[in-house]
Design an enzyme around this catalytic site. Structure first.
Site, mmCIF file in Angstrom:
data_model
loop_
_atom_site.group_PDB
_atom_site.id
_atom_site.type_symbol
_atom_site.label_atom_id
_atom_site.label_comp_id
_atom_site.label_asym_id
_atom_site.label_seq_id
_atom_site.Cartn_x
_atom_site.Cartn_y
_atom_site.Cartn_z
ATOM 1 C CE LYS A 121 -2.209 4.794 7.076
ATOM 2 N NZ LYS A 121 -3.363 5.451 7.649
ATOM 3 C CD GLU B 151 -11.702 5.949 4.482
ATOM 4 O OE1 GLU B 151 -11.240 5.066 5.221
ATOM 5 O OE2 GLU B 151 -11.080 6.406 3.511
ATOM 6 N NE ARG C 78 -2.568 0.970 3.503
ATOM 7 C CZ ARG C 78 -3.266 0.716 4.604
ATOM 8 N NH1 ARG C 78 -4.526 0.318 4.506
ATOM 9 N NH2 ARG C 78 -2.736 0.847 5.795
HETATM 10 N N1 PLP Z 1 -9.130 4.472 6.603
HETATM 11 C C1 PLP Z 1 -8.276 5.450 6.900
HETATM 12 C C2 PLP Z 1 -8.570 6.813 6.398
HETATM 13 C C3 PLP Z 1 -7.139 5.163 7.681
HETATM 14 O O1 PLP Z 1 -6.289 6.137 7.991
HETATM 15 C C4 PLP Z 1 -6.925 3.852 8.134
HETATM 16 C C5 PLP Z 1 -5.728 3.519 8.901
HETATM 17 O O2 PLP Z 1 -4.744 3.078 8.396
HETATM 18 C C6 PLP Z 1 -7.849 2.866 7.797
HETATM 19 C C7 PLP Z 1 -8.934 3.207 7.039
HETATM 20 C C8 PLP Z 1 -7.647 1.453 8.248
HETATM 21 O O3 PLP Z 1 -6.670 0.821 7.483
HETATM 22 P P1 PLP Z 1 -5.848 -0.407 8.068
HETATM 23 O O4 PLP Z 1 -6.852 -1.416 8.489
HETATM 24 O O5 PLP Z 1 -5.024 -0.868 6.943
HETATM 25 O O6 PLP Z 1 -5.071 0.121 9.209
HETATM 26 C C1 COI Z 2 -3.910 3.454 11.501
HETATM 27 O O1 COI Z 2 -4.933 2.870 11.869
HETATM 28 O O2 COI Z 2 -2.822 2.900 11.495
HETATM 29 C C2 COI Z 2 -3.952 4.822 11.004
HETATM 30 O O3 COI Z 2 -3.046 5.204 10.314
HETATM 31 C C3 COI Z 2 -5.056 5.704 11.375
HETATM 32 C C4 COI Z 2 -4.578 6.982 11.960
HETATM 33 C C5 COI Z 2 -5.701 7.943 11.951
HETATM 34 C C6 COI Z 2 -4.045 6.792 13.352
#
Ligand code: PLP
Ligand code: COI
Length: 335
Positions: free
Chosen positions: A184, A220, A82
């Protein structure tokens, strides 16, 4: 390994500098070998790409101590991929997956004392972050970059919130169609600071963003994907402008294979909110955090329970902590 003297069970989600971080620099078209350093400070040009035009992206992942005392990460190759996708979208140099995994391993090993023990409710959060260090005045990609991977022991993201979160439908948009919502990029979070401050001032824990094109579908929150339960089905929004959560992707499999649920990934209209029995947020930081209500101006949608999401949460944490056998390849051993 003697651990640091930390009250692990009281930790919130905050930055705690730890002993070492991994740092590598990119110049002349190549990454250097990288090394661990005790220096948590970064010195860069006042005209660096990250400072002028927000050329930065990051990842979030965790290391866990398992029931039998090992330290493991959860699907870190997906974070590597990612981050590479984020880099491509932001004209930044990709960092090779194998090197990323090795750097994560080195960072965790060097900070073993900071990795919370099994069963305390905390984990070791890893933050890989890449940024343009080279000076740019005209709008263009920098020529030099730094990647850092540092870590902090963390507890729950929504520390101190009521057992179930209260969200509002956000009057501001997060991501435009064909924009950067699916990667991200730091800029996605900069733009969310005003909306989250306003939401907090109004007594809400988080914002639910709508699709920017029609403002009729749920996207989201600022830092997590949405989950809904209806009968025996786990439903989660499908959209090209949300971050593809590794937790959500994993939970869809856990729901099907461990809990025998049906799953749906599809556009979810705001007006469907009244039809769901449970709602939750999912992500590395959020894990699964139950939502109690979502307010859309004068309308309030409430979710009566969280039994199914709690079962999902236990299954996910059980897999991550080595209490339940994991699907092949999900657990990356560090120690
Ligand atoms: N959506 C956003 C905007 C995020 O910042 C995060 C965190 O990483 C997620 C979703 C959840 O992603 P993940 O499950 O890969 O941590
Ligand atoms: C995560 O879940 O790792 C993120 O990057 C979300 C952040 C808003 C803390």
């Amino acid at each position: 390994m003697e651990k640091r003297n930390v009250d692990w069970s009281r930790l919130g989600f905050g930055y705690q500098p730890t002993g070492k971080r991994f740092v590598t620099n990119y110049a002349g078209g190549a990454w250097d070998a990288g090394c661990l350093t005790g220096d948590s400070q970064v010195v860069i040009s006042e005209c660096a790409g990250v400072l002028q035009y927000a050329q930065t992206c990051f990842e979030g992942m965790k290391a866990y101590t398992t029931k039998d005392g090992r330290i493991v990460c959860f699907r870190p190759e997906l974070n590597a991929r990612r981050m590479a996708a984020s880099c491509r979208r932001l004209c930044m140099p990709e960092y090779p997956e194998e090197k990323f995994l090795e750097a994560v391993k080195q960072t965790v090993l060097a900070n073993e004392k900071w990795v919370p023990p099994y069963g305390c409710g905390a984990s070791f959060y890893l933050r890989p972050v890449m940024f343009g260090t080279g000076a740019v005045l005209g709008v263009k990609p920098a020529e030099t970059y730094q990647l850092r991977i540092f870590g902090s022991p963390v507890g729950p993201y929504f520390h101190g919130s009521a057992p179930a979160l209260s969200l509002r439908v956000c009057p501001y948009d997060r991501a435009a169609p064909h924009g950067t919502g699916h990667v991200k990029a730091g800029l996605n979070y900069a733009m969310s600071l005003y909306p989250i401050s306003e939401a907090h001032a109004q007594g809400f824990d988080e914002n639910v963003y709508l699709d920017a094109a029609t403002r009729t579908y749920l996207e989201e929150t600022g830092g997590a994907n949405l989950l809904f339960v209806k009968g025996n089905t786990l439903i989660t929004p499908k959209s090209s402008t949300i971050l593809p959560s590794i937790t959500r992707q994993s939970l869809l499999e856990v729901a099907r294979d461990y809990l025998g649920m049906e799953t749906q990934e599809r556009p979810i209209a705001l007006e469907e909110l009244g039809e769901f029995s449970e709602c939750g947020l999912c992500g590395t930081a959020a894990v699964i955090s139950p939502v109690g209500k979502i307010t859309d101006k004068d309308k309030v949608y409430t979710f009566s329970g969280s039994t199914t999401l709690q079962e999902l949460r236990s299954a996910l944490l059980g897999i991550q902590m080595g209490e339940i056998p994991a699907p092949a390849g999900w657990i990356y051993p560090i120690v």
